[in-house]
Enzyme design. Sequence first.
Site, PDB file in Angstrom:
ATOM      1  N   HIS A  31       0.842  -1.186   0.000  1.00  0.00           N
ATOM      2  CA  HIS A  31       0.000   0.000   0.000  1.00  0.00           C
ATOM      3  C   HIS A  31       0.880   1.240   0.000  1.00  0.00           C
ATOM      4  O   HIS A  31       2.015   1.229   0.475  1.00  0.00           O
ATOM      5  CB  HIS A  31      -0.933  -0.003   1.206  1.00  0.00           C
ATOM      6  CG  HIS A  31      -2.080  -0.950   1.059  1.00  0.00           C
ATOM      7  ND1 HIS A  31      -3.144  -0.998   1.938  1.00  0.00           N
ATOM      8  CD2 HIS A  31      -2.348  -1.888   0.116  1.00  0.00           C
ATOM      9  CE1 HIS A  31      -4.007  -1.916   1.554  1.00  0.00           C
ATOM     10  NE2 HIS A  31      -3.543  -2.476   0.451  1.00  0.00           N
ATOM     11  N   GLU A  40       0.871   3.915   1.682  1.00  0.00           N
ATOM     12  CA  GLU A  40       1.315   4.422   2.984  1.00  0.00           C
ATOM     13  C   GLU A  40       2.588   3.719   3.445  1.00  0.00           C
ATOM     14  O   GLU A  40       3.521   4.353   3.952  1.00  0.00           O
ATOM     15  CB  GLU A  40       0.213   4.226   4.034  1.00  0.00           C
ATOM     16  CG  GLU A  40      -1.078   4.956   3.730  1.00  0.00           C
ATOM     17  CD  GLU A  40      -2.082   4.072   3.007  1.00  0.00           C
ATOM     18  OE1 GLU A  40      -3.289   4.250   3.222  1.00  0.00           O
ATOM     19  OE2 GLU A  40      -1.648   3.196   2.223  1.00  0.00           O
ATOM     20  N   CYS A  58      -6.049   1.523   5.461  1.00  0.00           N
ATOM     21  CA  CYS A  58      -6.675   0.317   5.987  1.00  0.00           C
ATOM     22  C   CYS A  58      -6.158   0.088   7.409  1.00  0.00           C
ATOM     23  O   CYS A  58      -5.263   0.792   7.879  1.00  0.00           O
ATOM     24  CB  CYS A  58      -6.365  -0.886   5.097  1.00  0.00           C
ATOM     25  SG  CYS A  58      -4.628  -1.421   5.163  1.00  0.00           S
ATOM     26  N   CYS A  95      -2.350  -0.574   7.588  1.00  0.00           N
ATOM     27  CA  CYS A  95      -1.557   0.637   7.383  1.00  0.00           C
ATOM     28  C   CYS A  95      -1.660   1.560   8.590  1.00  0.00           C
ATOM     29  O   CYS A  95      -0.682   2.222   8.959  1.00  0.00           O
ATOM     30  CB  CYS A  95      -2.011   1.362   6.119  1.00  0.00           C
ATOM     31  SG  CYS A  95      -1.533   0.526   4.581  1.00  0.00           S
TER      32      CYS A  95
END
Length: 236
Positions: free
Chosen positions: A61, A63, A93, A96
């Site tokens: 992801h 992040e 999410c 993250c």
Amino acid sequence: MASEKGPSNKDYTLRRRIEPWEFEVFFDPQELRKEACLLYEIKWGASSKTWRSSGKNTTNHVEVNFLEKLTSEGRLGPSTCCSITWFLSWSPCWECSMAIREFLSQHPGVTLIIFVARLFQHMDRRNRQGLKDLVTSGVTVRVMSVSEYCYCWENFVNYPPGKAAQWPRYPPRWMLMYALELYCIILGLPPCLKISRRHQKQLTFFSLTPQYCHYKMIPPYILLATGLLQPSVPWR
């Protein structure tokens, strides 16, 4: 009067700007695109300069990619002070959110502000708890408003000459609905926002299903802005 020029050639962020079509497809509140995009800026210590760039999902992801990249560059020590602002097409999410909290616990001199265009799978309890935990740990999380869309367009997008003031105008009601749901998440209330998709026409529908607890806990000005509460009319 809008400038007839695009971003200045002297702008050191020019090569890291995204194209207008990318901004439109990634940050449209009604477009449920699977990929995520991150626009970010960093201010180091007392410096007046702001470093801007962008990132997208890879095998990780976006992040996590940011945190790993920032850590690996060697500029960030345990006592380093810096301010980071994220503009995310999707909210983090739960995994993250955990990674962000772990990162901040290891770097207490870092402050993080997160603006999101949409809430990622907001019906999932883990995602809701993850966002709530972020806020509890001191991270500012907000839904992007018109002013953030304007700011991102001017500072992160390689807009055409004469188009500096022509960022996409999305209906404020979509932003208000996401903001209402984020407020529910922070307060630990059940979901209020429902999002449905008609795949044949690729249309996205937003609806609100408030319960008594929402009317009791959410400030009236937010309920008024989303149409859940009608303004009172004084008698004459």
